[in-house]
Design a protein around this motif. Structure first.
Motif, mmCIF file in Angstrom:
data_model
loop_
_atom_site.group_PDB
_atom_site.id
_atom_site.type_symbol
_atom_site.label_atom_id
_atom_site.label_comp_id
_atom_site.label_asym_id
_atom_site.label_seq_id
_atom_site.Cartn_x
_atom_site.Cartn_y
_atom_site.Cartn_z
ATOM 1 N N UNK A 38 -94.680 60.326 28.458
ATOM 2 C CA UNK A 38 -94.255 59.022 28.973
ATOM 3 C C UNK A 38 -92.875 58.671 28.424
ATOM 4 N N UNK A 39 -92.614 59.081 27.191
ATOM 5 C CA UNK A 39 -91.318 58.790 26.571
ATOM 6 C C UNK A 39 -90.193 59.425 27.385
ATOM 7 N N UNK A 40 -90.335 60.710 27.685
ATOM 8 C CA UNK A 40 -89.291 61.419 28.431
ATOM 9 C C UNK A 40 -89.101 60.796 29.811
ATOM 10 N N UNK A 41 -90.193 60.461 30.458
ATOM 11 C CA UNK A 41 -90.110 59.913 31.814
ATOM 12 C C UNK A 41 -89.457 58.532 31.817
ATOM 13 N N UNK A 42 -89.878 57.669 30.903
ATOM 14 C CA UNK A 42 -89.308 56.317 30.862
ATOM 15 C C UNK A 42 -87.817 56.367 30.551
ATOM 16 N N UNK A 43 -87.427 57.286 29.684
ATOM 17 C CA UNK A 43 -85.998 57.412 29.355
ATOM 18 C C UNK A 43 -85.208 57.948 30.541
ATOM 19 N N UNK A 44 -85.718 58.979 31.198
ATOM 20 C CA UNK A 44 -85.016 59.537 32.361
ATOM 21 C C UNK A 44 -84.898 58.497 33.467
ATOM 22 N N UNK A 45 -85.927 57.654 33.598
ATOM 23 C CA UNK A 45 -85.961 56.680 34.693
ATOM 24 C C UNK A 45 -85.280 55.366 34.311
ATOM 25 N N UNK A 46 -84.811 55.273 33.064
ATOM 26 C CA UNK A 46 -84.107 54.077 32.621
ATOM 27 C C UNK A 46 -84.962 52.818 32.845
ATOM 28 N N UNK A 47 -86.186 52.887 32.357
ATOM 29 C CA UNK A 47 -87.117 51.760 32.515
ATOM 30 C C UNK A 47 -87.072 50.901 31.250
ATOM 31 N N UNK A 48 -86.970 49.582 31.441
ATOM 32 C CA UNK A 48 -87.018 48.671 30.302
ATOM 33 C C UNK A 48 -88.167 47.681 30.503
ATOM 34 N N UNK A 49 -88.294 46.712 29.593
ATOM 35 C CA UNK A 49 -89.458 45.825 29.662
ATOM 36 C C UNK A 49 -89.388 44.842 30.821
ATOM 37 N N UNK A 50 -88.215 44.718 31.431
ATOM 38 C CA UNK A 50 -88.129 43.917 32.654
ATOM 39 C C UNK A 50 -88.970 44.568 33.761
ATOM 40 N N UNK A 51 -88.930 45.884 33.795
ATOM 41 C CA UNK A 51 -89.667 46.622 34.825
ATOM 42 C C UNK A 51 -91.104 46.927 34.397
#
Ligand SMILES: [Zn+2]
Length: 374
Positions: free
Chosen positions: A287-300
């Protein structure tokens, strides 16, 4: 690029086959009040042209992930594996067993002890079991030699690994992570074993992580006469079909990084625009790699739920997304729970019936958008 020596055979020829750029260490979950930025390190997979071992190219020293709760899927697979090994006559009925375990937890020893084997920390053993342990060694040749040296005369080495063919076929690019130094095909592992004077004798396949292999090996000239190679032949043929030994097969994996990240970002954006609340489940390394690649923050994605008490009060590395305990699952009344570890689906549906009772749905992150597999 600096000269890289293969972690197994020492060869210098090879290809960079997967490049995730600079990533935070997925093992290091900062406290949620730590503002960051978190240190990042190159995350790249290299394929040895000599022995075919896929491996981490760079080697940042990173702290280990807090031990998570052991997923029921992993526990069930271990029990299944012990049954199948015993049923096919490959489990010594008595004698000494040594386990090289994974730092992420999960031990077969209680089950093996119940079958009459005696656990020992050192000395020769009739059964050496390595369950996702070997991949954590930076020096693969030395780590395998340490294990094979301890196999008693006529004894068995059992190695369990997430198959590289599965990673390629199921586009599991986020299996690549710091701290996991090797990604085994049966083909490459066979070469490594032969270099250590061992040969594979039989294997079992499991659905865990989309395709996990447990391989039994013995010292050349010892043990059972001749390989029981029906399953091994299938695995090697699968490897050849997946193209595990050449760089071409990895091109789709690299392309999928962007596609998967975009699918996730777009889906979260669409859910937010529609006024639907989404939370994540499973603060796993992938999940770490995916969230970083997808540029996801707590707004999303305002929170990732995880059952491990060790991860609560922390945040997802490289993001501002906090990790919270399962109590938040009901409290936040989400419309959807995005599951980062699809193996957990059956388990979480049973454990958290309130999610669906409240009208929310579980969404498999691997099946978003254009990425849906066959
Ligand atoms: Zn090599």
């Amino acid at each position: 690029m600096d000269e890289h020596a293969c972690r197994a055979c020492g060869g210098a020829a090879g290809h960079l086959v997967l490049d995730l750029g600079r990533q935070p260490a997925c093992d290091y979950f900062p406290r949620s009040d730590d503002p960051g930025p978190d240190p990042v390190y190159p995350l790249q997979m290299w394929l040895c042209s000599s022995c075919g071992l896929a491996q981490l190219l760079t080697d940042p020293t990173v702290p280990e992930e807090p031990r998570g709760t052991e997923p029921a899927a992993l526990v069930a697979q271990a029990a299944d594996a012990v049954e199948r090994v015993a049923a096919s006559g490959w489990m010594p009925g008595r004698g000494v067993v040594t386990e090289y375990g994974s730092p992420h937890g999960g031990s077969w020893l209680p089950m093996l002890a119940a079958r009459g084997l005696t656990p020992a920390e050192d000395g020769p053993a009739d059964l050496i079991l390595d369950c996702f342990g070997l991949m954590h060694a930076a020096d693969q040749r030395r780590a395998l030699a340490e294990r094979t040296a301890r196999v008693a005369a006529g004894g068995v080495l059992l190695l369990q690994y997430h198959a590289l063919g599965t990673i390629i076929r199921n586009r599991q690019w986020n299996a690549l992570r710091h701290g996991h130094y090797a990604y085994y095909s049966t083909t490459a592992l066979t070469a490594m074993l032969r270099a250590a004077g061992f040969s594979p004798r039989t294997a079992w396949r499991f659905d865990l992580y989309g395709g996990t292999v447990l391989l039994a090996a013995q010292r050349e000239g010892e043990g059972r006469p001749g390989p029981d190679d029906a399953v091994l032949s299938l695995l090697l043929a699968d490897d050849a079909r997946a193209g595990v030994s050449g760089p071409d097969a990895f091109a789709d994996l690299q392309r999928d990084v962007r596609a998967h990240a975009k699918d996730l970002h777009d889906w979260l954006g669409a859910e937010r625009a529609a006024g639907r609340r989404v939370v994540g489940y499973g603060a796993a390394s992938r999940a770490v790699a995916l969230l970083c690649q997808a540029d996801v923050d707590r707004e999303l994605l305002p929170v990732v739920i995880d059952a491990s008490p060790a991860k609560q009060g922390l945040r997802m590395p490289g993001t501002d997304i906090p990790v919270a305990g399962p109590a938040e699952l009901a409290a936040r009344r989400p419309d959807a729970v995005l599951l980062f570890v699809p193996d957990l689906l059956a388990e979480v549906r049973t454990a958290f019936p309130e999610v669906e009772a409240q009208g929310a749905r579980w969404v498999d992150v691997e099946a978003l958008g254009s990425r849906r597999l066959e």
